[in-house]
Write a protein that holds these residues in place. Structure first.
Motif, PDB file in Angstrom:
ATOM      1  N   GLY A   1     -13.214 -14.152  -7.540  1.00  0.00           N
ATOM      2  CA  GLY A   1     -12.406 -13.339  -6.633  1.00  0.00           C
ATOM      3  C   GLY A   1     -11.300 -14.147  -5.984  1.00  0.00           C
ATOM      4  O   GLY A   1     -11.317 -15.389  -5.967  1.00  0.00           O
ATOM      5  N   ALA A   2     -10.319 -13.441  -5.412  1.00  0.00           N
ATOM      6  CA  ALA A   2      -9.203 -14.111  -4.749  1.00  0.00           C
ATOM      7  C   ALA A   2      -9.652 -14.838  -3.490  1.00  0.00           C
ATOM      8  O   ALA A   2      -9.105 -15.886  -3.134  1.00  0.00           O
ATOM      9  CB  ALA A   2      -8.111 -13.091  -4.420  1.00  0.00           C
ATOM     10  N   GLN A   3     -10.657 -14.285  -2.802  1.00  0.00           N
ATOM     11  CA  GLN A   3     -11.131 -14.931  -1.585  1.00  0.00           C
ATOM     12  C   GLN A   3     -11.712 -16.310  -1.897  1.00  0.00           C
ATOM     13  O   GLN A   3     -11.507 -17.268  -1.157  1.00  0.00           O
ATOM     14  CB  GLN A   3     -12.181 -14.042  -0.912  1.00  0.00           C
ATOM     15  N   HIS A   4     -12.418 -16.412  -3.000  1.00  0.00           N
ATOM     16  CA  HIS A   4     -12.933 -17.703  -3.450  1.00  0.00           C
ATOM     17  C   HIS A   4     -11.781 -18.652  -3.759  1.00  0.00           C
ATOM     18  O   HIS A   4     -11.833 -19.846  -3.426  1.00  0.00           O
ATOM     19  CB  HIS A   4     -13.811 -17.494  -4.686  1.00  0.00           C
ATOM     20  N   ALA A   5     -10.728 -18.134  -4.388  1.00  0.00           N
ATOM     21  CA  ALA A   5      -9.561 -18.958  -4.693  1.00  0.00           C
ATOM     22  C   ALA A   5      -8.939 -19.517  -3.414  1.00  0.00           C
ATOM     23  O   ALA A   5      -8.598 -20.707  -3.332  1.00  0.00           O
ATOM     24  CB  ALA A   5      -8.534 -18.146  -5.470  1.00  0.00           C
TER      25      ALA A   5
END
Length: 507
Positions: free
Chosen positions: A205-209
């Protein structure tokens, strides 16, 4: 990281909605008053206070099983009578958002989740989970995530067919499945920025990125420059990394200035010398505005001169809804990548399948210099090692049919946006811009009523985002964020409730 203002005595245990666990976090009266902000703008004070506390619990600002301050202490901190706080706590208990336990006082809780009988988005037949509120279920206009497209099931079926080729190996792909890295790189190239697979890291996910990037580029007390308002979870990531946030204005309307003033940004970079800049260049969350080609180029130049890394969050870029002529958008109308020609080592892009396809996929990616990609891949080893393989294969299939999937998605989102905008403009005295893409509206209320209105809306069964939540300094008190990612039937159900909430706060 321990939440500010919470005195954590020990860990909570699972429990039902009425009987809280034997030990709780404790919230002081002073911290409660600060969290509630401008909670009372009209009507009975006890009802407004109960509404504000209910919203805080629903939003997670006050976590479940938190012991609230005593009625006497809270009355003193808010400057109201004790009868007001007593009546507000009684109203919370009656609505299922508080419970009383001997020796623990009043404790915040959540009502039991219950399946809604309404159909799920895109015609699915699984029940949607909502929170029970006396009289009606909740319409969530705070979460900006659409339901799954009808193509998702077939994509998973094809992914399962491709899965046997990977079963002989361990299942870990720290950089991402090669086919998905190639597909993401091809999309950047197609949009005008030549990209190779070694410039792509697949994330959960983008949040992990964003978490990986913040942990890699920032150390405690480093400065990060952000637009304000901006994506609330990005602010959380940067704060948890220990960054000091310096805002640059993100005006909601062209009359108020450019979406991002390059001269102001360049001046800010010279003055504060940040380690990181976080921007949402396309259909900005929450204002809905996009940077022009000249603004993009100027930002890249400023970053290069300052030697600072710019993280461009492009999770909403594919969701362009209006074409140049005002009609429905086509695939060719998608903005080019913020990375420009792709050669700048100071520009990192973040993308995701969550907004474009479905949030449950939990697949995102980073586009960066290969050395940065390798550094991020090493760092993720202490977090999750690699992203789920089957979901990566499903996203690969969806990207292969991206134009077909998004053609239908844009039509649906455009209809939902137009219905919500029209309903708000007709029923309420707000200034309601219609963004050309993305998933949210950012209407102006005409006064500093955001927190009081969000609390009243929650009491009426609609969740919205209060403007101050999206800022670094508690500003935007005259705005709320509403997602149009919900189906039209849900929008229709929300509108009269929003009107009633407005009547609550305006008398």
């Amino acid at each position: 990281m321990r939440p500010s203002g919470l005195d954590i005595h020990s860990q909570s245990r699972d429990s039902g909605p009425v009987t809280p666990p034997p030990v709780h976090r404790h919230l002081s009266a002073t911290t409660t008053a600060r969290l509630l902000g401008a909670w009372h703008s009209g009507g009975p004070a006890y009802r407004a206070l109960a509404d504000a506390l209910r919203l805080a619990v629903l939003a997670g600002t006050v976590p479940p099983h938190t012991r609230l301050p005593s009625e006497r202490d809270l009355a003193g901190a808010l400057g109201v009578s004790r009868s007001t706080t007593t009546a507000a706590y009684r109203r919370l208990r009656e609505s299922g958002f508080a419970a009383t336990r001997t020796g623990s006082g009043t404790v915040a809780v959540l009502p039991r989740p219950s399946p809604s009988t309404a159909p799920t988005p895109q015609g699915g037949d699984a029940p949607a989970v909502t929170w029970q509120v006396p009289g009606h279920d909740v319409v969530d206009l705070a979460q900006a995530t659409p339901g799954a497209p009808p193509h998702l099931h077939a994509a998973y079926a094809r992914a399962l067919e491709a899965l046997p080729a990977y079963l002989a190996r361990g299942g870990y792909e720290p950089f991402g499945v090669p086919a998905l890295r190639q597909a993401v790189a091809d999309r950047y190239t197609e949009r005008g920025t030549p990209t190779s697979p070694d410039q792509i890291l697949v994330t959960t996910g983008a949040q992990h990125a964003l978490h990986l990037l913040a942990g890699t580029f920032l150390r405690p007390r480093d400065v990060a420059v952000v637009q304000s308002p901006t994506y609330v979870h990005a602010l959380e990531v940067l704060r948890r990394a220990g960054a000091r946030l310096v805002p640059v204005s993100a005006p909601a309307r062209p009359d108020d200035g450019p979406a991002l003033d390059p001269d102001v940004l360049a001046s800010t970079l010279r003055q504060v010398r940040p380690r990181l800049v976080y921007l949402v260049p396309d259909f900005h969350n929450p204002t809905g505005r996009s940077l022009s080609a000249d603004e993009r180029a100027a930002v890249r130049t400023a970053a290069h001169r300052a030697g600072v890394t710019v993280v461009a969050d492009e999770t909403l870029t594919e969701l362009v809804l209006d074409g140049p002529d005002g009609g429905p958008a086509r695939d060719a109308d998608v903005p080019p990548p913020f990375a420009g020609d792709g050669r700048s080592p100071f520009v990192v892009s973040v993308g995701s399948a969550s907004k474009t396809f479905w949030g449950g996929l939990r697949i995102g990616w980073v586009r960066a210099h290969p050395d940065v990609v390798a550094q991020l891949a090493r760092r993720r080893g202490s977090v999750d090692i690699a992203s789920p393989l089957l979901e990566q294969l499903a996203v690969t299939e969806l990207l292969a049919r991206r134009a077909e999937v998004l053609e239908g998605r844009r039509v649906v989102l455009r209809e939902q946006r137009d219905r919500l905008v029209a309903g708000l403009r007709t029923a309420l005295p707000w200034d309601v811009p219609a963004p050309a893409g993305g998933l949210v509206l950012w209407p102006a209320l005409g006064g500093p009523l955001a927190q009081a209105f969000a609390a009243a809306a929650a009491a009426e069964g609609v969740l919205v985002g209060a403007g101050p939540t999206f800022t670094t300094d508690g500003g935007s008190t005259d705005r709320v964020r509403l997602s149009f990612a919900r189906e039209v039937v849900e929008v229709e159900a929300a509108l009269p409730r929003l009107v009633r909430a407005w009547e609550r706060v305006t008398g």
